[in-house]
Design an enzyme around this catalytic site. Sequence first.
Site, PDB file in Angstrom:
ATOM      1  N   LYS A  62      43.196  17.592  28.930  1.00 48.02           N
ATOM      2  CA  LYS A  62      42.952  17.873  30.447  1.00 48.02           C
ATOM      3  C   LYS A  62      41.641  17.342  30.850  1.00 48.02           C
ATOM      4  O   LYS A  62      41.518  16.617  31.870  1.00 48.02           O
ATOM      5  CB  LYS A  62      43.059  19.455  30.888  1.00 48.02           C
ATOM      6  N   ARG A 100      45.751  29.998  34.967  1.00 45.19           N
ATOM      7  CA  ARG A 100      46.017  30.318  33.546  1.00 45.19           C
ATOM      8  C   ARG A 100      46.991  31.588  33.179  1.00 45.19           C
ATOM      9  O   ARG A 100      47.148  31.798  32.322  1.00 45.19           O
ATOM     10  CB  ARG A 100      45.001  30.402  32.664  1.00 45.19           C
ATOM     11  N   ARG A 151      36.512  17.396  17.992  1.00 49.43           N
ATOM     12  CA  ARG A 151      35.724  17.266  19.456  1.00 49.43           C
ATOM     13  C   ARG A 151      34.324  17.472  19.489  1.00 49.43           C
ATOM     14  O   ARG A 151      34.070  18.548  18.741  1.00 49.43           O
ATOM     15  CB  ARG A 151      36.575  18.228  20.401  1.00 49.43           C
ATOM     16  N   ARG A 189      31.878  22.879  20.571  1.00 54.57           N
ATOM     17  CA  ARG A 189      31.867  24.192  20.929  1.00 54.57           C
ATOM     18  C   ARG A 189      32.399  25.375  19.967  1.00 54.57           C
ATOM     19  O   ARG A 189      33.211  25.192  19.208  1.00 54.57           O
ATOM     20  CB  ARG A 189      33.189  24.075  21.913  1.00 54.57           C
ATOM     21  N   ARG A 218      43.299  30.997  20.972  1.00 51.24           N
ATOM     22  CA  ARG A 218      43.791  30.234  22.196  1.00 51.24           C
ATOM     23  C   ARG A 218      45.075  30.016  22.254  1.00 51.24           C
ATOM     24  O   ARG A 218      45.477  29.940  23.363  1.00 51.24           O
ATOM     25  CB  ARG A 218      42.687  29.211  22.339  1.00 51.24           C
TER      26      ARG A 218
HETATM   27  P1  AP5 Z   1      39.939  17.512  25.914  1.00 50.75           P
HETATM   28  O1  AP5 Z   1      40.001  16.682  27.094  1.00 50.75           O
HETATM   29  O2  AP5 Z   1      38.741  18.210  25.680  1.00 50.75           O
HETATM   30  O3  AP5 Z   1      41.077  18.604  26.129  1.00 50.75           O
HETATM   31  P2  AP5 Z   1      41.212  19.810  27.006  1.00 50.75           P
HETATM   32  O4  AP5 Z   1      42.783  19.977  27.357  1.00 50.75           O
HETATM   33  O5  AP5 Z   1      40.460  19.725  28.263  1.00 50.75           O
HETATM   34  O6  AP5 Z   1      40.812  21.032  26.130  1.00 50.75           O
HETATM   35  P3  AP5 Z   1      39.913  22.581  26.153  1.00 50.75           P
HETATM   36  O7  AP5 Z   1      39.766  22.800  24.971  1.00 50.75           O
HETATM   37  O8  AP5 Z   1      38.737  21.987  27.150  1.00 50.75           O
HETATM   38  O9  AP5 Z   1      41.075  23.358  27.042  1.00 50.75           O
HETATM   39  P4  AP5 Z   1      40.814  24.743  27.119  1.00 50.75           P
HETATM   40  O10 AP5 Z   1      41.872  24.995  28.250  1.00 50.75           O
HETATM   41  O11 AP5 Z   1      41.193  25.445  25.929  1.00 50.75           O
HETATM   42  O12 AP5 Z   1      39.285  25.029  27.316  1.00 50.75           O
HETATM   43  P5  AP5 Z   1      38.758  25.465  28.844  1.00 50.75           P
HETATM   44  O13 AP5 Z   1      37.150  24.922  28.555  1.00 50.75           O
HETATM   45  O14 AP5 Z   1      39.351  25.281  29.891  1.00 50.75           O
HETATM   46  O15 AP5 Z   1      40.492  16.657  24.650  1.00 50.75           O
HETATM   47  C1  AP5 Z   1      40.372  17.465  23.244  1.00 50.75           C
HETATM   48  C2  AP5 Z   1      39.983  16.436  22.272  1.00 50.75           C
HETATM   49  O16 AP5 Z   1      41.112  15.319  22.095  1.00 50.75           O
HETATM   50  C3  AP5 Z   1      38.552  15.544  22.535  1.00 50.75           C
HETATM   51  O17 AP5 Z   1      37.925  15.378  21.516  1.00 50.75           O
HETATM   52  C4  AP5 Z   1      39.421  14.199  23.159  1.00 50.75           C
HETATM   53  O18 AP5 Z   1      38.643  13.221  23.097  1.00 50.75           O
HETATM   54  C5  AP5 Z   1      40.619  13.956  22.425  1.00 50.75           C
HETATM   55  N1  AP5 Z   1      41.684  13.768  23.269  1.00 50.75           N
HETATM   56  C6  AP5 Z   1      42.008  13.702  24.548  1.00 50.75           C
HETATM   57  N2  AP5 Z   1      43.036  12.939  24.664  1.00 50.75           N
HETATM   58  C7  AP5 Z   1      43.452  12.458  23.394  1.00 50.75           C
HETATM   59  C8  AP5 Z   1      44.841  11.624  23.362  1.00 50.75           C
HETATM   60  N3  AP5 Z   1      45.704  11.246  24.124  1.00 50.75           N
HETATM   61  N4  AP5 Z   1      44.908  11.363  21.784  1.00 50.75           N
HETATM   62  C9  AP5 Z   1      43.995  11.557  20.807  1.00 50.75           C
HETATM   63  N5  AP5 Z   1      42.574  12.432  21.240  1.00 50.75           N
HETATM   64  C10 AP5 Z   1      42.540  12.853  22.539  1.00 50.75           C
HETATM   65  O19 AP5 Z   1      38.573  27.288  28.416  1.00 50.75           O
HETATM   66  C11 AP5 Z   1      37.750  27.615  27.503  1.00 50.75           C
HETATM   67  C12 AP5 Z   1      37.743  29.098  27.680  1.00 50.75           C
HETATM   68  O20 AP5 Z   1      37.047  29.559  28.889  1.00 50.75           O
HETATM   69  C13 AP5 Z   1      39.002  29.773  27.579  1.00 50.75           C
HETATM   70  O21 AP5 Z   1      39.450  30.126  26.396  1.00 50.75           O
HETATM   71  C14 AP5 Z   1      38.708  30.980  28.410  1.00 50.75           C
HETATM   72  O22 AP5 Z   1      37.959  32.105  27.591  1.00 50.75           O
HETATM   73  C15 AP5 Z   1      37.860  30.745  29.638  1.00 50.75           C
HETATM   74  N6  AP5 Z   1      38.548  30.353  30.684  1.00 50.75           N
HETATM   75  C16 AP5 Z   1      38.377  28.846  31.245  1.00 50.75           C
HETATM   76  N7  AP5 Z   1      39.489  28.822  32.250  1.00 50.75           N
HETATM   77  C17 AP5 Z   1      39.989  30.256  32.305  1.00 50.75           C
HETATM   78  C18 AP5 Z   1      40.632  30.831  33.478  1.00 50.75           C
HETATM   79  N8  AP5 Z   1      41.270  30.128  34.307  1.00 50.75           N
HETATM   80  N9  AP5 Z   1      41.130  32.209  33.191  1.00 50.75           N
HETATM   81  C19 AP5 Z   1      40.619  32.983  32.281  1.00 50.75           C
HETATM   82  N10 AP5 Z   1      39.624  32.512  31.174  1.00 50.75           N
HETATM   83  C20 AP5 Z   1      39.318  30.893  31.324  1.00 50.75           C
END
Ligand code: AP5
Length: 215
Positions: A13, A88, A127, A161, A172
């Site tokens: 994402k 979410r 990552r 991270r 997660r």
């Molecule tokens: P990346 O693009 O970083 O993936 P992502 O989907 O953004 O993954 P996240 O881990 O950031 O998502 P998340 O939803 O768990 O975390 P968030 O920060 O929102 O890609 C991942 C890796 O793969 C990278 O190394 C990239 O280079 C590689 N890659 C990408 N595309 C690829 C492809 N096609 N092929 C191969 N490799 C690829 O949330 C973190 C925490 O914050 C949550 O756990 C929660 O505690 C809190 N939080 C955030 N939002 C909320 C909410 N709305 N409500 C409650 N708590 C929340």
Amino acid sequence: MNLILLGPPGAGKGTQAKRLEQAHGLVQLATGDMLRAETASGSGLGRRIKAVMDSGALVSDEIVIEVIETRIAGSDAKNGVILDGFPRTIPQAEALDAMLARHELKLDRVILMEVDEAALIDRLAGRFSCRSCGASYHERYNRPKQGGRCDVCGAFEFVYRPDDKPEAVARRFAVYREQTAPILPYYEAKGILSRIDGMAEIDEVTRQIEAVIAR
Ligand code: AP5
């Protein structure tokens, strides 16, 4: 144009949101990044949020909804936003509808990036992100083009991270299945959900998203 990028942890994402920002002049609203900024401030609230995030659980709906509402009301969101990591939960999806209505905005598309769990584990394990702008990289699939320099902002420092450790990743995934996947029927019923193959390589995923947007 206002979009949601949906998908499990590591689906790509953030990677795709950064590309859409540059290609379409949209603003990425990533709740994970916003919450990490609060934790970095060292405030009492930030310390409580960090403990929740590091464990892999969700931060409370109340906090996250307030964070998003502040940004959606901002002038930089007027040209359109990419919501990354929000909503979410069902209450977050309902709160989003209400806030968009209040600001006379419309949700155009919800794009679900589908990726197998084994591939997600591999992606999260490798990552790292730019300490300065948050751009996301991977040790094998997506290295910075110029050695140790961020492609987006030119900075030289990168971070891993804490919630990419195996125990937090398992939590997660469980949280995604139990609390986030139930919002898919909510958007399916509105007729605005598109599914794309997030297993494809990064440029191909971008092409699929562009095709959805162009429809
Ligand atoms: P990346 O693009 O970083 O993936 P992502 O989907 O953004 O993954 P996240 O881990 O950031 O998502 P998340 O939803 O768990 O975390 P968030 O920060 O929102 O890609 C991942 C890796 O793969 C990278 O190394 C990239 O280079 C590689 N890659 C990408 N595309 C690829 C492809 N096609 N092929 C191969 N490799 C690829 O949330 C973190 C925490 O914050 C949550 O756990 C929660 O505690 C809190 N939080 C955030 N939002 C909320 C909410 N709305 N409500 C409650 N708590 C929340």
